[in-house]
Design a protein around this motif. Structure first.
Motif, PDB file in Angstrom:
ATOM      1  N   LEU A  14      14.124 -49.134  21.662  1.00 43.22           N
ATOM      2  CA  LEU A  14      13.493 -49.155  20.352  1.00 43.22           C
ATOM      3  C   LEU A  14      12.031 -48.757  20.448  1.00 43.22           C
ATOM      4  N   SER A  15      11.345 -49.163  21.521  1.00 42.26           N
ATOM      5  CA  SER A  15       9.958 -48.744  21.701  1.00 42.26           C
ATOM      6  C   SER A  15       9.877 -47.236  21.835  1.00 42.26           C
ATOM      7  N   CYS A  16      10.776 -46.654  22.632  1.00 43.69           N
ATOM      8  CA  CYS A  16      10.798 -45.194  22.786  1.00 43.69           C
ATOM      9  C   CYS A  16      11.104 -44.529  21.455  1.00 43.69           C
ATOM     10  N   THR A  17      12.054 -45.097  20.717  1.00 43.90           N
ATOM     11  CA  THR A  17      12.440 -44.539  19.433  1.00 43.90           C
ATOM     12  C   THR A  17      11.255 -44.556  18.474  1.00 43.90           C
ATOM     13  N   LEU A  18      10.583 -45.691  18.429  1.00 47.74           N
ATOM     14  CA  LEU A  18       9.469 -45.857  17.516  1.00 47.74           C
ATOM     15  C   LEU A  18       8.352 -44.867  17.833  1.00 47.74           C
ATOM     16  N   VAL A  19       7.982 -44.766  19.077  1.00 46.96           N
ATOM     17  CA  VAL A  19       6.916 -43.852  19.454  1.00 46.96           C
ATOM     18  C   VAL A  19       7.336 -42.418  19.172  1.00 46.96           C
ATOM     19  N   ALA A  20       8.587 -42.065  19.504  1.00 43.73           N
ATOM     20  CA  ALA A  20       9.061 -40.711  19.239  1.00 43.73           C
ATOM     21  C   ALA A  20       9.051 -40.433  17.742  1.00 43.73           C
ATOM     22  N   ALA A  21       9.477 -41.407  16.937  1.00 46.40           N
ATOM     23  CA  ALA A  21       9.520 -41.210  15.491  1.00 46.40           C
ATOM     24  C   ALA A  21       8.117 -41.007  14.938  1.00 46.40           C
ATOM     25  N   ILE A  22       7.164 -41.750  15.443  1.00 40.19           N
ATOM     26  CA  ILE A  22       5.798 -41.598  14.955  1.00 40.19           C
ATOM     27  C   ILE A  22       5.220 -40.266  15.422  1.00 40.19           C
ATOM     28  N   ASN A 139      17.318 -26.818  10.340  1.00 34.48           N
ATOM     29  CA  ASN A 139      15.953 -27.239  10.648  1.00 34.48           C
ATOM     30  C   ASN A 139      15.793 -28.746  10.450  1.00 34.48           C
ATOM     31  N   PHE A 140      15.748 -29.489  11.552  1.00 39.35           N
ATOM     32  CA  PHE A 140      15.565 -30.936  11.489  1.00 39.35           C
ATOM     33  C   PHE A 140      15.321 -31.477  12.895  1.00 39.35           C
ATOM     34  N   TYR A 141      14.934 -32.742  12.959  1.00 35.27           N
ATOM     35  CA  TYR A 141      14.826 -33.470  14.220  1.00 35.27           C
ATOM     36  C   TYR A 141      16.012 -34.426  14.302  1.00 35.27           C
ATOM     37  N   VAL A 142      16.418 -34.746  15.528  1.00 28.90           N
ATOM     38  CA  VAL A 142      17.481 -35.732  15.714  1.00 28.90           C
ATOM     39  C   VAL A 142      17.132 -36.607  16.915  1.00 28.90           C
ATOM     40  N   PHE A 143      17.310 -37.907  16.743  1.00 31.72           N
ATOM     41  CA  PHE A 143      17.250 -38.859  17.850  1.00 31.72           C
ATOM     42  C   PHE A 143      18.679 -39.330  18.042  1.00 31.72           C
ATOM     43  N   VAL A 152      17.976 -38.906  23.536  1.00 30.49           N
ATOM     44  CA  VAL A 152      17.181 -37.685  23.465  1.00 30.49           C
ATOM     45  C   VAL A 152      16.617 -37.532  22.054  1.00 30.49           C
ATOM     46  N   VAL A 153      15.456 -36.894  21.969  1.00 28.87           N
ATOM     47  CA  VAL A 153      14.898 -36.446  20.694  1.00 28.87           C
ATOM     48  C   VAL A 153      14.907 -34.930  20.763  1.00 28.87           C
ATOM     49  N   LYS A 154      15.515 -34.293  19.766  1.00 37.74           N
ATOM     50  CA  LYS A 154      15.624 -32.836  19.744  1.00 37.74           C
ATOM     51  C   LYS A 154      15.084 -32.309  18.419  1.00 37.74           C
ATOM     52  N   LYS A 155      14.592 -31.110  18.459  1.00 41.24           N
ATOM     53  CA  LYS A 155      14.172 -30.400  17.255  1.00 41.24           C
ATOM     54  C   LYS A 155      15.041 -29.172  17.115  1.00 41.24           C
ATOM     55  N   LEU A 156      15.736 -29.070  15.995  1.00 41.88           N
ATOM     56  CA  LEU A 156      16.528 -27.879  15.702  1.00 41.88           C
ATOM     57  C   LEU A 156      15.698 -27.029  14.747  1.00 41.88           C
ATOM     58  N   GLU A 157      15.436 -25.795  15.139  1.00 41.91           N
ATOM     59  CA  GLU A 157      14.630 -24.910  14.323  1.00 41.91           C
ATOM     60  C   GLU A 157      15.315 -23.556  14.256  1.00 41.91           C
ATOM     61  N   GLU A 158      15.555 -23.108  13.036  1.00 45.90           N
ATOM     62  CA  GLU A 158      16.249 -21.830  12.800  1.00 45.90           C
ATOM     63  C   GLU A 158      17.625 -21.799  13.481  1.00 45.90           C
TER      64      GLU A 158
END
Length: 159
Positions: A14-22, A139-143, A152-158
């Motif tokens: 959750l700490s990793c999630t929170l920091v990644a989300a911010i 186009n979005f981010y996913v955790f 993982v945190v990923k960014k999908l772009e185009e």
């Protein structure tokens, strides 16, 4: 895994999630090629301080999924189903290499999200989690977290 070990793992996750989300919210942009002047950096709160501010506030939205109140989209097609049942929002996928989700009209600049995801059936090669900063299906981010505990945190772009 013991309950004590499990709760420590969850707290770290959750700490990793929170920091990644911010970090991904745009308030704390990734470093640019040139650094900001030191006086500007000193004025910003750290990501952990900002996370604490968000956590201390009252939530703008809470959902226990006990009823379909139109907060989340439900749908059915040949490969996927998204539906409410027994106090949960279920996302069922009946094909390989398919991504399915439910969206809502919620919007937030910075946010703290707590989500419980469980694997009910099917192959253990899977992921479940949150999509955020959704623009369109390309186009979005996913955790996401997999059944074997990798995240993982990923960014999908185009696409």
């Amino acid at each position: 895994m013991s309950a004590r070990m499990s709760s420590r793992w969850l707290a770290r996750l959750l700490s990793c999630t929170l920091v990644a989300a911010i970090l991904l919210s745009g308030i704390y942009p990734f470093p640019a090629a040139h650094a900001a002047p030191p006086d500007r950096l000193a004025a910003q709160a750290s990501p952990l301080d900002r996370a604490a501010q968000i956590a201390d506030g009252d939530p703008d939205f809470v959902d226990d999924f006990s009823a379909d109140d139109d907060a989340w989209e439900t749908s059915y097609d040949s490969d996927t189903a998204v539906y409410y049942k027994a106090g949960a929002l279920h996302i069922s996928i009946d094909a390989d290499n398919v991504l399915a989700w439910s969206s809502s009209d919620l919007s937030a600049a910075d946010f703290l999200a707590g989500v419980e995801v469980s694997h009910a059936a099917g192959p253990l090669v899977n992921e479940g989690g949150l999509i955020f900063r959704y623009v369109d299906s390309d186009n979005f981010y996913v955790f996401s977290v997999s059944s074997d505990g990798y995240f993982v945190v990923k960014k999908l772009e185009e696409g």
